[in-house]
Design an enzyme around this catalytic site. Structure first.
Site, short mmCIF file in Angstrom:
data_model
loop_
_atom_site.label_atom_id
_atom_site.label_comp_id
_atom_site.label_asym_id
_atom_site.label_seq_id
_atom_site.Cartn_x
_atom_site.Cartn_y
_atom_site.Cartn_z
N LYS A 159 -85.33 78.92 50.27
CA LYS A 159 -86.29 79.84 49.91
C LYS A 159 -85.53 81.38 49.84
O LYS A 159 -85.55 82.09 50.99
CB LYS A 159 -87.55 79.99 50.81
CG LYS A 159 -88.60 80.91 50.31
CD LYS A 159 -90.01 80.45 51.16
CE LYS A 159 -91.14 81.33 50.94
NZ LYS A 159 -91.60 81.42 49.53
N1 PMP Z 1 -92.98 77.40 45.38
C1 PMP Z 1 -92.58 78.75 45.31
C2 PMP Z 1 -91.87 79.59 44.18
C3 PMP Z 1 -93.14 79.44 46.27
O1 PMP Z 1 -92.91 80.75 46.54
C4 PMP Z 1 -94.10 79.10 47.18
C5 PMP Z 1 -94.63 79.70 48.34
N2 PMP Z 1 -93.87 79.73 49.54
C6 PMP Z 1 -94.23 77.53 47.15
C7 PMP Z 1 -93.94 76.73 46.01
C8 PMP Z 1 -95.26 76.90 48.00
O2 PMP Z 1 -94.60 76.59 49.25
P1 PMP Z 1 -95.50 76.78 50.38
O3 PMP Z 1 -96.55 75.56 50.36
O4 PMP Z 1 -94.43 76.37 51.39
O5 PMP Z 1 -95.96 77.95 50.94
#
Ligand code: PMP
Length: 307
Positions: A159
């Protein structure tokens, strides 16, 4: 008001006032996208405030750091303690938490390895991401003209701040075209994810979601929904999804820390199912909120209470 309730931020082990939380304009991350981060929620549950899946978010941050060869001076336990301390220090009951790790101020070559690794954690009050109505009525989305990055360009499992230039293109295009959100395809043309959400499809009572190899972020809400769906007795299949499967699905929904479980009522102006929240989306949403809001026992140990 943005950042409501964010009075103090945690930086490399110390608290700093909101006004003083500044970095030098020549910091590496500002120029080359060298930041990694998390987005997580602290919910006000029936039994007190609790951070959702604190360990999994800390682990994903540690993994992002490892992928980008950033040496994190903190363990998972240190990060968990710091996140709890930020919530307490700011007296927040319900919050969005933003741990951020940047390559800081040293030199501005592309090589980041001499730049210090600085760790920040902020928290503030936050409402519903796609609007309060979205959870009930669903959102209208389009397939983006922008694809997600190819797997041998940016590592999607990290991320990283730089990835969100791609997300910004997807989001801006969708908003300017009058949609709430965009869905990106991967470079093979298969469904990948939203600009900040993972995606699920329900077809003939089977729940489908794209696999990790389609340039998606390994979402923690995605992982939670897979568990809940299986426990509710649904078959869950992670597989390649062609674009047109979105159009003919019975239900489509997004998952994410911000979006939680948000139904999608149309894609490219084609109505999905009955054009409202589908029954399986509704059940999964209910189960998810029942657990995080403390109406049902936390049988998966997803909640870490702030005392
Ligand atoms: N994909 C992207 C590109 C994101 O930014 C997020 C948000 N963090 C998610 C998926 C969903 O991830 P999560 O459930 O861990 O928030």
């Amino acid at each position: 008001m943005p950042f409501e309730g964010c009075k103090k931020l945690w930086c490399n082990g110390k608290f700093i006032n909101f006004e003083d939380s500044k970095i030098h304009v020549l910091s590496h991350a500002l120029h080359y996208g060298s930041s990694i981060f998390e987005g997580e929620r602290c919910y006000k549950s029936k039994n007190g405030s609790a951070i959702f899946r604190i360990d999994d978010h800390s682990e994903r941050l540690i993994n992002s750091a490892k992928i980008y060869r950033m040496e994190l001076p903190y363990t998972k336990e240190d990060l968990n303690k710091a996140k709890i301390a930020v919530i307490k220090e700011n007296g927040l009951e319900e919050a969005y938490l933003r741990p951020l790790v940047i390559r800081g101020f040293h030199s501005l070559g592309v090589d980041p390895m001499k730049c210090p690794v600085d760790v920040w954690i902020a928290a503030w009050k936050w409402g519903k991401y796609l609007g309060p109505e979205a959870l009930e009525k669903g959102v209208d989305v389009k397939v983006s003209t922008w694809a997600r990055f190819a797997p041998n360009t940016f590592p999607a499992l990290a991320k990283c701040g730089a990835n969100y230039m791609n997300s910004q293109l997807i989001k801006m295009e969708a908003l300017l075209d009058g949609y709430s959100e965009g869905i990106a395809l991967d470079t093979n043309g298969y469904v990948s994810e939203g600009s900040g959400e993972n995606i699920f499809i329900v077809s003939k009572n089977i729940v489908y979601t794209p696999p990790l190899g389609t340039s998606i972020l390994p979402g923690i809400t995605r992982a939670s929904i897979i568990v809940l769906a299986k426990d509710l007795g649904y078959q869950v299949i992670e597989r390649i999804i062609p674009r047109e499967m979105l159009y003919i699905a019975d239900e489509v929904f997004f998952t994410g820390t911000a979006a939680e479980v948000t139904p999608i009522r149309s894609v490219d102006k084609i109505q999905i199912g009955e054009g409202n929240r589908g029954p399986i989306t509704g059940k999964l949403q209910q189960e998810f909120f029942d657990i995080i809001e403390g109406r049902k026992p936390d049988k998966y140990k997803w909640l870490t209470y702030i005392e």
